[in-house]
Design an enzyme around this catalytic site. Structure first.
Site, PDB file in Angstrom:
ATOM      1  N   HIS A 185     -15.210  10.279 -26.743  1.00  0.00           N
ATOM      2  CA  HIS A 185     -15.728  10.826 -27.988  1.00  0.00           C
ATOM      3  C   HIS A 185     -16.877   9.985 -28.525  1.00  0.00           C
ATOM      4  O   HIS A 185     -16.883   9.619 -29.707  1.00  0.00           O
ATOM      5  CB  HIS A 185     -14.602  10.945 -29.033  1.00  0.00           C
ATOM      6  CG  HIS A 185     -14.674  12.196 -29.848  1.00  0.00           C
ATOM      7  ND1 HIS A 185     -14.371  12.243 -31.173  1.00  0.00           N
ATOM      8  CD2 HIS A 185     -15.027  13.448 -29.513  1.00  0.00           C
ATOM      9  CE1 HIS A 185     -14.509  13.476 -31.625  1.00  0.00           C
ATOM     10  NE2 HIS A 185     -14.910  14.237 -30.623  1.00  0.00           N
ATOM     11  N   HIS A 220      -7.981   6.252 -37.488  1.00  0.00           N
ATOM     12  CA  HIS A 220      -8.491   6.588 -36.143  1.00  0.00           C
ATOM     13  C   HIS A 220      -7.309   7.157 -35.351  1.00  0.00           C
ATOM     14  O   HIS A 220      -6.725   8.160 -35.735  1.00  0.00           O
ATOM     15  CB  HIS A 220      -9.095   5.304 -35.550  1.00  0.00           C
ATOM     16  CG  HIS A 220      -9.920   5.468 -34.305  1.00  0.00           C
ATOM     17  ND1 HIS A 220     -10.272   6.682 -33.775  1.00  0.00           N
ATOM     18  CD2 HIS A 220     -10.488   4.530 -33.468  1.00  0.00           C
ATOM     19  CE1 HIS A 220     -11.004   6.493 -32.677  1.00  0.00           C
ATOM     20  NE2 HIS A 220     -11.138   5.190 -32.471  1.00  0.00           N
ATOM     21  N   ILE A 254      -4.536  13.150 -46.293  1.00  0.00           N
ATOM     22  CA  ILE A 254      -3.653  13.934 -45.430  1.00  0.00           C
ATOM     23  C   ILE A 254      -4.058  13.662 -43.985  1.00  0.00           C
ATOM     24  O   ILE A 254      -5.138  14.060 -43.538  1.00  0.00           O
ATOM     25  CB  ILE A 254      -3.757  15.449 -45.754  1.00  0.00           C
ATOM     26  CG1 ILE A 254      -3.608  15.690 -47.267  1.00  0.00           C
ATOM     27  CG2 ILE A 254      -2.722  16.232 -44.963  1.00  0.00           C
ATOM     28  CD1 ILE A 254      -2.297  15.241 -47.876  1.00  0.00           C
ATOM     29  N   GLY A 256      -4.650  13.574 -40.072  1.00  0.00           N
ATOM     30  CA  GLY A 256      -4.881  14.654 -39.106  1.00  0.00           C
ATOM     31  C   GLY A 256      -5.906  15.658 -39.601  1.00  0.00           C
ATOM     32  O   GLY A 256      -6.118  16.693 -38.966  1.00  0.00           O
ATOM     33  N   HIS A 259     -13.130  14.652 -40.454  1.00  0.00           N
ATOM     34  CA  HIS A 259     -13.782  13.944 -39.357  1.00  0.00           C
ATOM     35  C   HIS A 259     -15.136  13.420 -39.801  1.00  0.00           C
ATOM     36  O   HIS A 259     -15.800  14.052 -40.613  1.00  0.00           O
ATOM     37  CB  HIS A 259     -13.959  14.872 -38.142  1.00  0.00           C
ATOM     38  CG  HIS A 259     -14.191  14.116 -36.883  1.00  0.00           C
ATOM     39  ND1 HIS A 259     -15.447  13.781 -36.443  1.00  0.00           N
ATOM     40  CD2 HIS A 259     -13.317  13.596 -35.994  1.00  0.00           C
ATOM     41  CE1 HIS A 259     -15.333  13.085 -35.329  1.00  0.00           C
ATOM     42  NE2 HIS A 259     -14.066  12.952 -35.033  1.00  0.00           N
ATOM     43  N   ARG A 268     -11.379  20.341 -30.332  1.00  0.00           N
ATOM     44  CA  ARG A 268     -10.140  19.974 -29.635  1.00  0.00           C
ATOM     45  C   ARG A 268      -8.927  20.591 -30.306  1.00  0.00           C
ATOM     46  O   ARG A 268      -7.893  20.818 -29.678  1.00  0.00           O
ATOM     47  CB  ARG A 268     -10.008  18.441 -29.598  1.00  0.00           C
ATOM     48  CG  ARG A 268     -11.176  17.769 -28.900  1.00  0.00           C
ATOM     49  CD  ARG A 268     -11.201  16.277 -29.137  1.00  0.00           C
ATOM     50  NE  ARG A 268     -11.383  15.934 -30.549  1.00  0.00           N
ATOM     51  CZ  ARG A 268     -11.451  14.699 -31.025  1.00  0.00           C
ATOM     52  NH1 ARG A 268     -11.350  13.690 -30.194  1.00  0.00           N
ATOM     53  NH2 ARG A 268     -11.610  14.469 -32.311  1.00  0.00           N
ATOM     54  N   ASP A 310      -5.891  15.179 -33.830  1.00  0.00           N
ATOM     55  CA  ASP A 310      -4.590  14.525 -33.960  1.00  0.00           C
ATOM     56  C   ASP A 310      -3.508  15.400 -34.578  1.00  0.00           C
ATOM     57  O   ASP A 310      -2.324  15.143 -34.374  1.00  0.00           O
ATOM     58  CB  ASP A 310      -4.731  13.248 -34.806  1.00  0.00           C
ATOM     59  CG  ASP A 310      -5.509  12.183 -34.064  1.00  0.00           C
ATOM     60  OD1 ASP A 310      -5.279  12.039 -32.855  1.00  0.00           O
ATOM     61  OD2 ASP A 310      -6.343  11.522 -34.683  1.00  0.00           O
TER      62      ASP A 310
END
Ligand code: COA
Length: 374
Positions: A185, A220, A254, A256, A259, A268, A310
């Site tokens: 990534h 991360h 929160i 997950g 970005h 993804r 994630d």
């Protein structure tokens, strides 16, 4: 200038060049060496992707067969490393176990000059799952597992060592796909940390140990474990909807979601979400997927924040019986490919990475003798 949260974190700063990956690039999206992530997720095996990242091209069948055999032959752990893994406490975080394991391996199998860097990368790729599950099974089940299984794939090897049996193909394939999605990534925090260490001409074990440390944090890689804890708080989608609203009112982060680079979606997530639904049906879990969808809906409706890689990876791993605290280490077992490819790329055109800082401290001050302070 005061240290500014909004302009900090090198957001939007280009810090170098890479041939390995595009992230959210106009007209390309997420690609590894020019291949679209969806093509790779649908058609490739993780070993093909590892080869692509580390060698630069997709392997021929003969090259892939040889590569798989090489990885299989490198799964074993030296006795000294097993002893170290047995000494790491049972309640240690598995990311710390991997960090220690990689660092220790650097002592007993040092890289030396960099002429064997591909072998070092393959050795780490092959033995990280062994390290993790040797430690886990020793402390959780009191057994010393054989880390040399017959499984051709890293995903099969992982699940076999975890559950003591050859995994169901749906589970193996799903894990394999998450390994592909997590492999690379661009200049994410852990990869950049690895490149900074590499830039000093340090060895691969040091760079990977540092990268593991960076990946460990919940902003991360650690987000997949935090996402699992979050969805486990709720019994129904309604409770999840109410609960997330409350957390947002409380200004909670929160895990997950969101970005640094993507603005409207994480490619993804489409794949992970599809696998989560499929595995929920496979294991007959009727709650966790609708709860996850409810969380996703509130986050989009209220904050225009989308699930990142994630979020649904968490339920995917949960459905195949993987304990939550092993989620982020799985990320390591995959991202080692991207890290090693970046380490080699950095070395090929190295320049010490040493940026400048804006000084925001006090003006020049006169020295004060200790008896005159306070
Ligand atoms: N939950 C709630 N609010 C969030 C959020 C989240 N997951 N992600 C971002 N936000 C909010 C921030 O609070 C901030 O609000 P503000 O402008 O009112 O202060 C705004 O969105 C911008 O976020 P910021 O933290 O400045 O963005 P960033 O680029 O520095 O951070 C992440 C990116 C990924 C670190 C951040 O989205 C995050 O912490 N996500 C949760 C952890 C996670 O899932 N990490 C895995 C990433 S793949």
């Amino acid at each position: 200038m005061a240290a500014n949260k909004k302009t900090g974190g090198l957001a939007g700063v280009t810090a170098g060049a890479t041939e390995l990956c595009t992230v959210g690039k106009e007209g390309a999206g997420l690609t590894y060496r020019g291949y679209d992530i969806y093509d790779l997720a649908d058609n490739a095996s993780f070993e093909e992707v590892a080869y692509l990242l580390l060698h630069g091209t997709l392997p021929t069948q003969t090259e892939l067969d040889a590569y798989i055999n090489k990885i299989k032959a490198n799964r074993g752990l030296p006795d000294a490393l097993k002893t170290v893994l047995e000494m790491v406490p049972a309640d240690a975080h598995p990311m710390d176990v991997l960090r220690t394991g990689v660092s220790f391996l650097g002592n007993i199998e040092p890289e030396g000059d960099f002429s064997n860097q591909l072998d070092t990368a393959d050795r780490l790729l092959a033995c990280l799952p062994s390290m993790l599950l040797y430690w886990h099974r020793f402390h959780a089940d009191g057994v010393r597992i054989d880390t040399q299984t017959d499984d051709n794939s890293i995903s099969g090897h992982f699940l076999h060592m975890l559950h003591d049996k050859t995994p169901k193909e749906l589970h193996r394939k799903s894990l394999d796909t998450t390994l592909i999605l997590y492999a690379e990534h661009e200049f994410n925090a852990s990869t950049f940390a690895g490149r900074v260490i590499t830039g000093t001409l340090s060895d691969m074990h040091s760079a990977v140990s540092g990268a593991i440390g960076a990946l460990r944090g919940p902003l991360h890689g650690g987000a997949n474990e935090a996402a699992m804890e979050l969805i486990s708080e709720y019994d129904t989608p309604e409770a999840a909807t109410d609960g997330i609203h409350q957390k947002l009112r409380d200004k909670d982060l929160i895990m997950g979601f969101g970005h640094r680079v993507y603005t409207t979606s994480d490619p993804r997530n489409t794949v992970n979400k599809r696998m989560s639904k499929e595995l929920a049906a496979d294991v007959g879990n009727t709650t966790l997927y609708p709860i996850s969808e409810a969380v996703e809906k509130v986050m989009w409706d209220e904050k225009k924040l989308f699930a990142n890689a994630d979020f649904f990876a968490a339920s995917v791993y949960h459905f195949m019986g993987i304990p939550t605290y092993l989620f982020t280490p799985i990320f390591v077992c995959s991202r080692i490919t991207g890290w090693a490819a970046h380490i080699m790329e950095q070395r090929a055109n190295n320049k010490l990475i040493r940026p400048a800082a804006d000084y925001v401290g006090p003006d020049l001050q006169p020295w004060v003798a200790i008896e005159n302070r306070g």
